[in-house]
Design an enzyme around this catalytic site. Structure first.
Site, PDB file in Angstrom:
ATOM      1  N   HIS A 283       0.878  -1.175   0.000  1.00  0.00           N
ATOM      2  CA  HIS A 283       0.000   0.000   0.000  1.00  0.00           C
ATOM      3  C   HIS A 283       0.911   1.219   0.000  1.00  0.00           C
ATOM      4  CE1 HIS A 283      -3.629  -2.375   0.863  1.00  0.00           C
ATOM      5  NE2 HIS A 283      -2.770  -3.179   1.476  1.00  0.00           N
TER       6      HIS A 283
ATOM      7  N   ASP B  78      -8.513  -5.325  -2.405  1.00  0.00           N
ATOM      8  CA  ASP B  78      -7.813  -5.557  -1.131  1.00  0.00           C
ATOM      9  C   ASP B  78      -8.083  -4.462  -0.105  1.00  0.00           C
ATOM     10  OD1 ASP B  78      -5.781  -6.936   0.547  1.00  0.00           O
ATOM     11  OD2 ASP B  78      -4.837  -4.976   0.374  1.00  0.00           O
TER      12      ASP B  78
ATOM     13  N   ASP C  67       2.415  -6.926   2.353  1.00  0.00           N
ATOM     14  CA  ASP C  67       1.228  -6.152   2.753  1.00  0.00           C
ATOM     15  C   ASP C  67       1.665  -4.897   3.531  1.00  0.00           C
ATOM     16  OD1 ASP C  67      -1.366  -5.331   2.935  1.00  0.00           O
ATOM     17  OD2 ASP C  67      -2.007  -6.830   4.384  1.00  0.00           O
TER      18      ASP C  67
HETATM   19  O1  DOR Z   1      -3.773  -4.616   7.612  1.00  0.00           O
HETATM   20  C1  DOR Z   1      -4.243  -4.173   6.583  1.00  0.00           C
HETATM   21  N1  DOR Z   1      -3.979  -2.912   6.147  1.00  0.00           N
HETATM   22  N2  DOR Z   1      -5.046  -4.942   5.869  1.00  0.00           N
HETATM   23  C2  DOR Z   1      -5.743  -4.473   4.843  1.00  0.00           C
HETATM   24  O2  DOR Z   1      -6.488  -5.222   4.280  1.00  0.00           O
HETATM   25  C3  DOR Z   1      -5.629  -3.068   4.416  1.00  0.00           C
HETATM   26  C4  DOR Z   1      -4.359  -2.502   4.846  1.00  0.00           C
HETATM   27  C5  DOR Z   1      -4.322  -1.005   4.730  1.00  0.00           C
HETATM   28  O3  DOR Z   1      -4.632  -0.492   3.662  1.00  0.00           O
HETATM   29  O4  DOR Z   1      -3.946  -0.349   5.697  1.00  0.00           O
HETATM   30 ZN    ZN Z   2      -3.248  -5.263   1.778  1.00  0.00          ZN
END
Ligand code: DOR
Ligand code: ZN
Length: 431
Positions: free
Chosen positions: A63, A153, A306
């Site tokens: 992200h 996601d 992630d």
């Molecule tokens: O822990 C997470 N953070 N899981 C997600 O699905 C989204 C992500 C975020 O965008 O902060």
């Molecule tokens: Zn994610």
């Protein structure tokens, strides 16, 4: 002609099963030769003796927060964190503001990345408009604009008919669909794994079934549609059996696991550290053991971070109120290479899971040292200890569960297209 000679390292190229001490010669950004005692005439020589030399890591799940939330991260800071972590390519998720559900947003990310990021960036576009799970995006136009995959996601597509159509259309544009598998109803207000620990802490739980149900559903929909289904951040041991069976059946199902789900359990939440809060949540030791084994066996194909940056003030609140997510680009190799140091995984397998497999699944450049291809390279020391403090990192955010710890496994240098972009002593090299 520019020449770089990376000399005397342990060259690990899973794409050709190469594991030998050798020199790697780069000419004008491309892999020119691999072999013993290559000529160094006119070359800038990099001594890699005692180190691993591998294809740059590929992270298919990050992200980067641009556009719209640049106070958390942007393409420059995320790209710098990436190369400091040995990553040369990233796929960034669509839950930005605005959502990447329109070709103009995809194009914006690519334009900015080109100017700002030392790592290659490949956008993943939303599967449904506004990530609402209702109306499909214009997948062909998004693909033409440069999207490499589709995903909501951060949110789960709850309507199975919508998911079916997303998968059907994904076959027409031949791109994988990345699923965030957490049932919204079962998950409800859950902020950590549902179990003994959540009971003891008095926090609302999120059961493993919230994931397993969607993994099972989406595997069936992948069978129905023939689509390429990639299961994001597997956290529950029970999902692994489902994925194993899908693969045995010959379905185009792949999966990823994060460094935190490979190494931490819900016990880490005992002091209410909001840097142990993410979605899906940390599970139990039994789950961790199953995930580690699945990664080694290749049932889970790859490691993805992630990387989910959040500002200090957002995380410095009570556990229930904090946003989900942890950063991970700069620590992924240190955490994941524990599997090597324990003897669970071979160096070649580990490099495959961090580079070759993700590049293959998402059809990205990189993941190997083919002569004539772009030289994306990482030099690593898997046994070197270093102190990690997220405040000194390259990400704009500091929400790491490992900040303040001594870690083992260090990135020595990273090259993107033959250009040195990170060096342990110098930091990110900008030219
Ligand atoms: O822990 C997470 N953070 N899981 C997600 O699905 C989204 C992500 C975020 O965008 O902060
Ligand atoms: Zn994610």
């Amino acid at each position: 002609m520019s020449r770089v000679l990376i000399r005397g390292g342990r060259v690990l190229d899973p794409s050709t099963n190469r594991d030998e001490t050798a020199d790697l010669l780069i000419e004008d950004g491309l892999v020119a030769a691999i072999g013993a005692s290559l000529s160094s005439a006119d070359a800038e020589v990099v001594d890699a003796s005692g180190r691993w030399v591998a294809p740059g890591f590929v992270d298919v799940h990050v992200h980067l927060r641009a556009p719209g939330q640049e106070y958390k991260e942007d393409l420059a800071s995320g790209g710098r964190a990436a190369v400091a972590g040995g990553y040369t390519a990233l796929c960034c998720m669509a839950n930005t503001e605005p959502v990447n559900d329109d070709p103009s947003v995809t194009q914006f990310i690519l334009d900015r990345a080109e100017k700002e990021s030392p790592a290659r960036i490949f956008p993943i576009a939303a599967a449904t408009r506004g990530l609402k799970g209702e109306v499909m995006t214009e997948m062909a136009a998004l693909k033409d604009a440069g999207a490499v995959a589709f995903s909501d996601d951060g949110a789960t597509i709850m309507d199975a008919a919508v998911m079916r159509h997303v998968l059907e259309y994904s076959t027409l544009v031949s791109a994988p669909v990345v699923v965030h598998a957490e049932d919204c109803g079962l998950r409800a207000g859950g902020v950590m794994n549902e179990g003994v620990m959540s009971t003891r802490l008095g926090l609302p739980g999120n059961p493993v079934e919230s994931e397993e149900i969607h993994v099972a559903r989406d595997i069936r929909l992948a069978r129905l549609t023939g689509a390429r289904l990639h299961i994001g951040h597997v956290s529950a041991g029970g999902s692994v059996e489902l994925i194993r069976r899908a693969k045995e059946e010959g379905l185009a199902v792949t999966a990823e696991v994060t460094p935190h789900h490979l190494s931490l359990t819900d016990e880490a939440t005992q002091n209410f550290d909001t840097n142990t809060k993410m979605a899906p949540p940390l599970r139990t030791q039994k789950d961790v053991d199953i995930l580690r084994r699945a990664l080694v066996e290749g049932v889970i194909d790859c490691i993805a971070t992630d990387h989910a940056p959040h500002a200090d003030y957002e995380k410095a609140v009570e556990f229930s109120a904090a946003p989900f997510g942890v950063i991970g680009l700069e620590t992924a190799f240190a955490i994941a290479s524990d599997l090597y140091r324990t003897g669970e995984i071979t160096p070649l397998q580990l490099m495959e899971r961090m580079s070759t497999a993700p590049a293959r699944i998402f059809e990205l450049v990189g993941g190997g040292f083919e002569v004539g291809q772009q030289a994306d390279v990482v030099i690593l020391d898997p046994d070197q200890k270093w102190s990690y403090d997220a405040a000194d990192g390259f990400s704009k955010s500091r929400n790491s569960p490992w900040s303040g710890l001594e870690l083992t496994g260090r990135i020595e240098a990273t090259f993107v297209q033959g250009r040195l972009v990170y060096q342990a002593e110098k930091g990110v090299v900008t030219q």
